[in-house]
Design a protein around this motif. Structure first.
Motif, mmCIF file in Angstrom:
data_model
loop_
_atom_site.group_PDB
_atom_site.id
_atom_site.type_symbol
_atom_site.label_atom_id
_atom_site.label_comp_id
_atom_site.label_asym_id
_atom_site.label_seq_id
_atom_site.Cartn_x
_atom_site.Cartn_y
_atom_site.Cartn_z
ATOM 1 N N ARG A 193 0.838 -1.218 0.000
ATOM 2 C CA ARG A 193 0.000 0.000 0.000
ATOM 3 C C ARG A 193 0.866 1.259 0.000
ATOM 4 O O ARG A 193 0.589 2.209 -0.733
ATOM 5 N N ALA A 197 1.702 4.384 -3.134
ATOM 6 C CA ALA A 197 1.579 5.831 -2.915
ATOM 7 C C ALA A 197 2.926 6.548 -2.997
ATOM 8 O O ALA A 197 3.006 7.753 -2.729
ATOM 9 N N ASP A 311 -1.639 8.463 4.767
ATOM 10 C CA ASP A 311 -2.895 8.786 4.089
ATOM 11 C C ASP A 311 -3.473 10.142 4.483
ATOM 12 O O ASP A 311 -4.523 10.534 3.969
#
Length: 369
Positions: A193, A197, A311
């Motif tokens: 993940r 990003a 995030d």
């Protein structure tokens, strides 16, 4: 600076960095000298005298001749209790202050009795954190030497933010008790993940012996499947470390051991990184309410914290601002060095007047909140 310290550009421990910064910014800089083990790249912006050849171990006996020649009015011994005791015996009329950078082991009742007798000959003890000082006071109730808390300070102009990258950084010793394997495990758990990003992990390791070299090699093997997103560097110069930290958006200090303070945490905070750390020892004194504080030995909690921060840019920015402000307010080296000089002068005055023999434990100059 006794054994296991490296008062130099490339391998300095947090103890060496603390001593260097205090000397560099001291009001008494022109009248002090650092005695340390020999290194190829000793700090050259303070007066330092190597007491051994490069690579040699500075045993207590190595300090006698150079100290005698210098003729000090006050001697500060960093961390190593036995060196302080030997110097007290060698220089009975000179006040000796022990500067402790971590907790003192409780040991057996006999050892506590023996150490208490010896520590009562000290002119005082300076601690880098309240946790370490309080732990000592609880276990060594018979020690009369004044106990002073002066936390680490850093140069906030040197440790300053730079344009941020999607980078997570760890700076510290290559030791298991620093929690570095927990961080590696956490990265492996959420790397897919984070990599999507554009996030990278940078481990900046201090490697000073074969055990730490073995840990470095184990980390390289453990993270080899993520070579595209993981960088492992060892024994960088201080300017290179500062540059890496300044560009990082997140810093992780995952210590398992009860730290005396949290120098790497305040360096990262000063550089505008959001900090994830454990509540081990005095780390909370460094980060206060500005960091994400998790349990030690908890890779899952590290992974969750990493994902939360990666995030959430506004959260990272808020933490970075609060952390930087906290360091400027509490840990700026100019103020800390002044406090340190004042503490040493106060301890020297007590020694000269003889009041150090009758005083109990004193809370003095508590700087953290």
């Amino acid at each position: 600076m006794p054994r296991n310290m490296h008062f130099c550009q490339s391998r300095a421990t947090s103890i060496d960095l603390c001593a260097h910064e205090l000397a560099l910014h001291s009001q008494n800089k022109r009248n002090l000298r650092i005695f340390a083990g020999g290194e190829e790249d000793l700090f050259d912006d303070v007066d330092v005298l190597p007491v051994t050849a490069p690579g040699g171990k500075p045993s207590p006996a190595k300090f006698y001749d150079p100290l005698s020649e210098f003729g000090p009015h006050l001697i500060v011994v960093h961390q190593h209790l036995e060196t302080a005791f030997q110097i007290i015996n060698d220089f009975p009329g000179t006040p000796v202050v022990l500067h402790r950078h971590g907790r003192f082991e409780r040991n057996s009742a006999y050892k506590r009795w023996k150490y208490t007798r010896k520590m009562n000959r000290l002119a005082g003890i300076i601690w880098v954190g309240e946790d370490a000082r309080n732990n000592f006071c609880e276990n060594f109730t018979g020690v009369r030497a004044r106990s002073v808390v002066v936390p680490n300070g850093i140069d906030c102009e040197m440790w300053a933010p730079a344009p941020k990258e999607n980078a997570v950084i760890y700076v510290g010793r290559a030791r298991e008790d620093k929690g570095v394997f927990d961080l590696a495990q956490a990265w492996l758990a959420c790397a897919d993940r984070l990599e999507r990003a554009g996030w990278k992990l940078n481990l900046v390791l201090a490697v000073t012996d074969e055990g730490e070299r073995s840990t470095e090699n184990a980390l390289r093997q453990m993270l080899s499947s993520r070579a595209d997103s993981v960088s492992i560097e060892s024994n960088l110069s201080a300017p290179d470390v500062q540059e890496r930290v300044a560009r990082s958006s997140i810093a992780v200090v995952p210590s398992i051991v009860a730290e005396g303070f949290g120098r790497t945490a305040i360096e990262a905070m000063s550089c505008g990184a959001a900090v994830i750390t454990t509540h081990s020892g005095g780390l909370w004194e460094a980060v206060g309410e500005t960091g994400k504080v998790i349990n030690p030995r908890a890779p899952k909690e590290i992974a969750t914290a990493l994902l939360d921060l990666a995030d959430n840019l506004p959260l990272r920015q808020d933490m970075a601002k609060a952390g930087r402000e906290r360091v400027l307010r509490l840990f700026n080296i100019q103020q800390i060095a002044e406090n340190y000089d004042d503490a040493l002068m106060s301890l020297w005055d007590d020694f000269v007047s003889g009041s150090h023999k009758i005083q109990g434990m004193i809370d003095h100059m508590l700087v953290s909140e």
